[in-house]
Write a protein that holds these residues in place. Structure first.
Motif, PDB file in Angstrom:
ATOM      1  N   ALA A 155     -17.318  59.343  43.340  1.00 27.96           N
ATOM      2  CA  ALA A 155     -17.149  60.799  43.387  1.00 27.96           C
ATOM      3  C   ALA A 155     -15.742  61.204  42.954  1.00 27.96           C
ATOM      4  N   VAL A 156     -14.730  60.514  43.469  1.00 29.90           N
ATOM      5  CA  VAL A 156     -13.349  60.817  43.091  1.00 29.90           C
ATOM      6  C   VAL A 156     -13.151  60.538  41.602  1.00 29.90           C
TER       7      VAL A 156
ATOM      8  N   VAL B  89      -4.441  60.480  50.058  1.00 28.43           N
ATOM      9  CA  VAL B  89      -5.516  59.644  50.601  1.00 28.43           C
ATOM     10  C   VAL B  89      -5.527  58.290  49.907  1.00 28.43           C
ATOM     11  N   LEU B  90      -5.442  58.287  48.604  1.00 26.82           N
ATOM     12  CA  LEU B  90      -5.488  57.027  47.867  1.00 26.82           C
ATOM     13  C   LEU B  90      -4.266  56.164  48.162  1.00 26.82           C
ATOM     14  N   LYS B  91      -3.125  56.773  48.354  1.00 25.83           N
ATOM     15  CA  LYS B  91      -1.910  56.003  48.679  1.00 25.83           C
ATOM     16  C   LYS B  91      -2.036  55.292  50.024  1.00 25.83           C
ATOM     17  N   LEU B  92      -2.811  55.862  50.946  1.00 26.34           N
ATOM     18  CA  LEU B  92      -2.998  55.230  52.252  1.00 26.34           C
ATOM     19  C   LEU B  92      -3.688  53.876  52.135  1.00 26.34           C
TER      20      LEU B  92
ATOM     21  N   LYS C 268      -3.014  49.399  48.595  1.00 30.02           N
ATOM     22  CA  LYS C 268      -3.012  47.931  48.473  1.00 30.02           C
ATOM     23  C   LYS C 268      -4.395  47.390  48.129  1.00 30.02           C
ATOM     24  N   ASN C 269      -5.447  48.094  48.536  1.00 29.14           N
ATOM     25  CA  ASN C 269      -6.809  47.650  48.242  1.00 29.14           C
ATOM     26  C   ASN C 269      -7.350  48.223  46.937  1.00 29.14           C
ATOM     27  N   GLY C 270      -6.771  49.318  46.468  1.00 33.36           N
ATOM     28  CA  GLY C 270      -7.193  49.889  45.193  1.00 33.36           C
ATOM     29  C   GLY C 270      -8.398  50.800  45.241  1.00 33.36           C
ATOM     30  N   TYR C 271      -8.882  51.075  46.437  1.00 29.41           N
ATOM     31  CA  TYR C 271     -10.039  51.958  46.598  1.00 29.41           C
ATOM     32  C   TYR C 271      -9.665  53.116  47.510  1.00 29.41           C
ATOM     33  N   VAL C 272     -10.530  54.119  47.567  1.00 35.16           N
ATOM     34  CA  VAL C 272     -10.252  55.270  48.424  1.00 35.16           C
ATOM     35  C   VAL C 272     -10.207  54.841  49.876  1.00 35.16           C
ATOM     36  N   ILE C 273     -11.206  54.085  50.295  1.00 32.91           N
ATOM     37  CA  ILE C 273     -11.271  53.574  51.671  1.00 32.91           C
ATOM     38  C   ILE C 273     -11.831  52.162  51.617  1.00 32.91           C
ATOM     39  N   GLY C 274     -11.230  51.273  52.360  1.00 35.20           N
ATOM     40  CA  GLY C 274     -11.747  49.914  52.453  1.00 35.20           C
ATOM     41  C   GLY C 274     -11.317  49.031  51.300  1.00 35.20           C
TER      42      GLY C 274
ATOM     43  N   LYS D 197     -15.769  62.995  54.959  1.00 36.48           N
ATOM     44  CA  LYS D 197     -14.775  64.062  54.814  1.00 36.48           C
ATOM     45  C   LYS D 197     -14.234  64.108  53.390  1.00 36.48           C
ATOM     46  N   ILE D 198     -13.862  62.959  52.855  1.00 34.10           N
ATOM     47  CA  ILE D 198     -13.303  62.918  51.508  1.00 34.10           C
ATOM     48  C   ILE D 198     -14.350  63.355  50.488  1.00 34.10           C
ATOM     49  N   ASN D 199     -15.578  62.911  50.661  1.00 37.90           N
ATOM     50  CA  ASN D 199     -16.640  63.318  49.742  1.00 37.90           C
ATOM     51  C   ASN D 199     -16.868  64.827  49.809  1.00 37.90           C
ATOM     52  N   ALA D 200     -16.791  65.402  50.992  1.00 47.18           N
ATOM     53  CA  ALA D 200     -16.942  66.857  51.127  1.00 47.18           C
ATOM     54  C   ALA D 200     -15.812  67.582  50.400  1.00 47.18           C
ATOM     55  N   ILE D 201     -14.618  67.050  50.472  1.00 46.39           N
ATOM     56  CA  ILE D 201     -13.481  67.674  49.786  1.00 46.39           C
ATOM     57  C   ILE D 201     -13.653  67.573  48.276  1.00 46.39           C
ATOM     58  N   VAL D 202     -14.130  66.444  47.784  1.00 45.75           N
ATOM     59  CA  VAL D 202     -14.394  66.309  46.351  1.00 45.75           C
ATOM     60  C   VAL D 202     -15.474  67.310  45.926  1.00 45.75           C
ATOM     61  N   THR D 203     -16.492  67.462  46.749  1.00 45.39           N
ATOM     62  CA  THR D 203     -17.549  68.437  46.461  1.00 45.39           C
ATOM     63  C   THR D 203     -16.978  69.846  46.421  1.00 45.39           C
ATOM     64  N   ASP D 204     -16.082  70.170  47.345  1.00 44.24           N
ATOM     65  CA  ASP D 204     -15.421  71.483  47.334  1.00 44.24           C
ATOM     66  C   ASP D 204     -14.603  71.677  46.064  1.00 44.24           C
ATOM     67  N   LEU D 205     -13.853  70.649  45.661  1.00 40.89           N
ATOM     68  CA  LEU D 205     -13.067  70.718  44.432  1.00 40.89           C
ATOM     69  C   LEU D 205     -13.962  71.050  43.243  1.00 40.89           C
ATOM     70  N   MET D 206     -15.041  70.325  43.110  1.00 37.76           N
ATOM     71  CA  MET D 206     -15.941  70.550  41.977  1.00 37.76           C
ATOM     72  C   MET D 206     -16.601  71.926  42.062  1.00 37.76           C
TER      73      MET D 206
END
Length: 140
Positions: free
Chosen positions: A85-86, A64-67, A70-76, A10-19
């Motif tokens: 991509a981000v 999304v990144l604020k969620l 603590k880990n410093g990555y988009v997810i995980g 989902k996040i990658n699709a949104i980044v693709t839409d942004l670009m």
């Protein structure tokens, strides 16, 4: 597929839409045409993108990144392709719309971009001849 994988997609699709939307703002008459052949038609599209769409995308990615701050990555807890991509999208936005990038309320995204750029292999790539500059008349 696990929930994490769906979120990455989902996040990658949104980044693709942004670009894609950013690119299309510079090419409103013909996506494959040169920006120079559609400068006048692009002006209102670029303005609309900067005022309406860009803040929405940036604010979404900030949340999304604020969620996972603590880990410093988009997810995980480790880098994934969506982090790359981000990072790429943020570099494009900073280059293409520097004033917007500076003034939007996205401190977590800016810190993320800086951390990603400081990673040794990414830093080496960005300093290498393989890293091509942005062209300045689209999001490419």
């Amino acid at each position: 597929m696990c929930c994490k994988h769906y979120n990455i997609l989902k996040i990658n699709a949104i980044v693709t839409d942004l670009m894609g939307e950013g690119h299309d703002a510079y090419h409103p008459l013909k996506r494959t045409g040169s920006y120079d052949s559609q400068v006048e038609a692009a002006k209102p599209q670029i303005k609309q993108f900067r005022e309406e769409r860009l803040p929405r995308y940036m604010n979404y990615l900030e949340r999304v990144l604020k969620l996972n701050e603590k880990n410093g990555y988009v997810i995980g807890s480790k880098i994934t392709y969506v982090d790359i991509a981000v990072f790429h999208a943020l570099r494009a936005v900073e280059f293409q719309f520097p004033e917007d990038y500076k003034t939007l309320a996205i401190p977590t995204l800016r810190a993320f971009k800086d951390r990603m750029a400081a990673r040794p292999r990414i830093d080496a790539f960005l300093k290498s001849p393989r890293s091509l500059p942005f062209c300045g008349n689209s999001m490419m």
